[in-house]
Design a protein around this motif. Sequence first.
Motif, PDB file in Angstrom:
ATOM      1  N   UNK A   9       0.850  -1.188   0.000  1.00 45.44           N
ATOM      2  CA  UNK A   9       0.000   0.000   0.000  1.00 45.44           C
ATOM      3  C   UNK A   9       0.885   1.237   0.000  1.00 45.44           C
ATOM      4  N   UNK A  10       0.638   2.095  -0.963  1.00 43.99           N
ATOM      5  CA  UNK A  10       1.327   3.377  -1.047  1.00 43.99           C
ATOM      6  C   UNK A  10       0.346   4.457  -0.608  1.00 43.99           C
ATOM      7  N   UNK A  11       0.717   5.198   0.424  1.00 45.88           N
ATOM      8  CA  UNK A  11      -0.133   6.274   0.920  1.00 45.88           C
ATOM      9  C   UNK A  11       0.348   7.581   0.289  1.00 45.88           C
ATOM     10  N   UNK A  12      -0.475   8.153  -0.556  1.00 48.86           N
ATOM     11  CA  UNK A  12      -0.123   9.389  -1.252  1.00 48.86           C
ATOM     12  C   UNK A  12       0.024   9.155  -2.741  1.00 48.86           C
ATOM     13  N   UNK A  13      -0.808   9.824  -3.532  1.00 42.21           N
ATOM     14  CA  UNK A  13      -0.806   9.624  -4.974  1.00 42.21           C
ATOM     15  C   UNK A  13      -0.196  10.762  -5.750  1.00 42.21           C
ATOM     16  N   UNK A  14       0.762  11.458  -5.154  1.00 41.52           N
ATOM     17  CA  UNK A  14       1.555  12.409  -5.918  1.00 41.52           C
ATOM     18  C   UNK A  14       2.545  11.670  -6.797  1.00 41.52           C
ATOM     19  N   UNK A  15       3.441  12.414  -7.440  1.00 40.59           N
ATOM     20  CA  UNK A  15       4.374  11.771  -8.366  1.00 40.59           C
ATOM     21  C   UNK A  15       5.251  10.747  -7.659  1.00 40.59           C
ATOM     22  N   UNK A  16       5.725  11.053  -6.444  1.00 37.74           N
ATOM     23  CA  UNK A  16       6.564  10.101  -5.722  1.00 37.74           C
ATOM     24  C   UNK A  16       5.832   8.812  -5.418  1.00 37.74           C
ATOM     25  N   UNK A  17       4.582   8.922  -4.974  1.00 40.02           N
ATOM     26  CA  UNK A  17       3.801   7.722  -4.685  1.00 40.02           C
ATOM     27  C   UNK A  17       3.492   6.922  -5.932  1.00 40.02           C
ATOM     28  N   UNK A  67      19.383  15.522 -15.334  1.00 39.45           N
ATOM     29  CA  UNK A  67      19.267  14.375 -14.436  1.00 39.45           C
ATOM     30  C   UNK A  67      18.315  13.410 -15.115  1.00 39.45           C
ATOM     31  N   UNK A  68      18.629  12.115 -15.209  1.00 41.56           N
ATOM     32  CA  UNK A  68      17.950  11.244 -16.171  1.00 41.56           C
ATOM     33  C   UNK A  68      16.603  10.680 -15.754  1.00 41.56           C
ATOM     34  N   UNK A  69      16.270  10.629 -14.468  1.00 40.09           N
ATOM     35  CA  UNK A  69      15.131   9.819 -14.036  1.00 40.09           C
ATOM     36  C   UNK A  69      13.802  10.244 -14.672  1.00 40.09           C
ATOM     37  N   UNK A  70      13.570  11.532 -14.783  1.00 40.68           N
ATOM     38  CA  UNK A  70      12.301  11.991 -15.329  1.00 40.68           C
ATOM     39  C   UNK A  70      12.159  11.695 -16.807  1.00 40.68           C
ATOM     40  N   UNK A  71      13.191  12.035 -17.570  1.00 43.78           N
ATOM     41  CA  UNK A  71      13.166  11.794 -19.015  1.00 43.78           C
ATOM     42  C   UNK A  71      13.083  10.299 -19.311  1.00 43.78           C
ATOM     43  N   UNK A 437       9.117  14.393  -2.034  1.00 40.77           N
ATOM     44  CA  UNK A 437       9.899  15.616  -2.137  1.00 40.77           C
ATOM     45  C   UNK A 437      10.515  16.049  -0.818  1.00 40.77           C
ATOM     46  N   UNK A 438      10.090  15.490   0.295  1.00 45.16           N
ATOM     47  CA  UNK A 438      10.638  15.876   1.600  1.00 45.16           C
ATOM     48  C   UNK A 438      12.093  15.472   1.754  1.00 45.16           C
ATOM     49  N   UNK A 439      12.555  14.499   1.004  1.00 43.54           N
ATOM     50  CA  UNK A 439      13.807  13.826   1.374  1.00 43.54           C
ATOM     51  C   UNK A 439      15.010  14.173   0.498  1.00 43.54           C
ATOM     52  N   UNK A 440      14.921  13.989  -0.791  1.00 45.83           N
ATOM     53  CA  UNK A 440      16.129  14.017  -1.630  1.00 45.83           C
ATOM     54  C   UNK A 440      16.093  15.051  -2.737  1.00 45.83           C
ATOM     55  N   UNK A 441      15.149  15.961  -2.713  1.00 46.31           N
ATOM     56  CA  UNK A 441      15.041  16.967  -3.752  1.00 46.31           C
ATOM     57  C   UNK A 441      13.597  17.168  -4.158  1.00 46.31           C
ATOM     58  N   UNK A 442      13.257  18.399  -4.545  1.00 47.55           N
ATOM     59  CA  UNK A 442      11.878  18.717  -4.878  1.00 47.55           C
ATOM     60  C   UNK A 442      11.598  18.620  -6.370  1.00 47.55           C
ATOM     61  N   UNK A 446      14.259  14.004  -9.061  1.00 47.51           N
ATOM     62  CA  UNK A 446      14.607  13.594  -7.692  1.00 47.51           C
ATOM     63  C   UNK A 446      13.452  12.870  -7.025  1.00 47.51           C
ATOM     64  N   UNK A 447      12.232  13.332  -7.246  1.00 41.54           N
ATOM     65  CA  UNK A 447      11.066  12.683  -6.643  1.00 41.54           C
ATOM     66  C   UNK A 447      10.860  11.301  -7.246  1.00 41.54           C
ATOM     67  N   UNK A 448      11.047  11.163  -8.544  1.00 41.82           N
ATOM     68  CA  UNK A 448      10.940   9.841  -9.180  1.00 41.82           C
ATOM     69  C   UNK A 448      12.004   8.901  -8.625  1.00 41.82           C
ATOM     70  N   UNK A 449      13.230   9.402  -8.464  1.00 44.43           N
ATOM     71  CA  UNK A 449      14.300   8.574  -7.901  1.00 44.43           C
ATOM     72  C   UNK A 449      13.967   8.132  -6.486  1.00 44.43           C
ATOM     73  N   UNK A 450      13.355   9.016  -5.718  1.00 38.05           N
ATOM     74  CA  UNK A 450      12.950   8.670  -4.361  1.00 38.05           C
ATOM     75  C   UNK A 450      11.927   7.548  -4.377  1.00 38.05           C
TER      76      UNK A 450
END
Length: 460
Positions: A9-17, A67-71, A437-442, A446-450
């Motif tokens: 279960x992932x709590x939070x449906x933003x991009x990171x979730x 930074x490659x993660x998003x692309x 976004x709280x942890x490793x970059x906004x 960075x959020x995708x990598x998180x």
Amino acid sequence: MTTSTRRRVVVGGGLGGLAAAHFLARADPAAEVLVLEASSRAGGKLRIESVAGVGVDVGAEAMLNRRPEGVELARALGLDIVHPAIAQSQIWTRGVLRPLPRTLMGVPLDIDGLAASGVLSPEGLAAACRASAVPDLELDGDGSVGDLVAARFGDEVVDRLVEPLLGGVYAGHARAISARAAVPALIPMLTGRGGAPTGAPTYDAPVFAGIPGGMGLLPETLVHAGGFEVRCHTTVETIRPRAGGGFTLSWSSGSSGADTVGADHVVLATPAEPTARLLAELLPEVAADLAGVESASVVVVTFAFRAEDLPDLPGSGFLVPPIEGRQIKASTFSFNKWAWVRDSGKGAGPAGEDLAFLRTSLGRHGEVDVLERSDAELVAVSRAELAEAVGIVVEPVDTHVQRWPDGLPQYAVGHLDLVGRVRAGVAEVPGLAVCGATYDGVGIPAVIASGRAVTGVLCG
């Protein structure tokens, strides 16, 4: 509700979730992955809305290309990648629009270009030119971006260059934001041998990338790609350990009232404050750390104008230093910056005329009143300052006001230590992980990598 094998279960449906859910589903296709989102739609601060009948971004409209993660994720989902047609930003300072000189988050990389820009006063330029004579900075631990840059280049570089650039990314204040957490590349530049940041990285690739049709297509495509289920209007209220391992989550839904769900693994992809609330019983020390992470609220105002009514607007937009006392902090000339936005506006007017889209942004950390102002007030102040900055005095065809309450976490000095404590505490609970976004970059990559890193924690 019965518990299935390996329910995550992932709590939070933003991009990171959504990224966490996507990568978890790929890592273990046999598992059931469920995303619980409190609001009416997934996607977080990536969102497309209709303005004058045309879909445009009302949240983040670009991602870092270097930074490659998003692309990489966008391409893996079958989305096209584009780069700005025009990427020439300006600074509205000292009375006029001035070209943004080459910098790394405001730190000058070209003194001649800085001088030619006219951004600094003669006194401020003289202080920046003396940077090579400043002894190497000693940094034991962390420090703020603003304090470090001011020590080498002077206060005016911070006030007129660093502040507007950091304000665009973090909606924060340079003298409160952690250098190590927010702009780690500055540390060797400002503390190494020599004054000018000659060791700054150089790249041939464009700085930014976008998606034709809007960055909001990224979360939409993630959801449609399948592999996990998303339930909106679902607010998780408690997380408790379950006898024999795993967790029980209680949640409320606007459609079915209260319910519970069992999970073998839980990912908290929520902002700091709700994460702290959910961990208050399970990990009180972690919760206390997260409760101390402050955030900034921002507003994006989008305008559709008749293209023929607009003056010739230079470049891709402009930034506004806080020292100028303006209310908007930036404006993006979207129709200049993105070819797809310009094309979308062709013939889209009520009489078949071409429309041009641009936007303003307002809100920095500590400006608590920005969300309290009416849509009409936010549109009016944006129009007044656009008129003064670039001479736009015509009526818009349409406007849209998007509020992002507590949208950007603030990386205060010592943030990396805080994140280290949070992750160490969470690691003590098997099957629990955090991301976002709280942890490793906004930024989007960075959020995708998180979110992707969660697979290593739960599937490794």
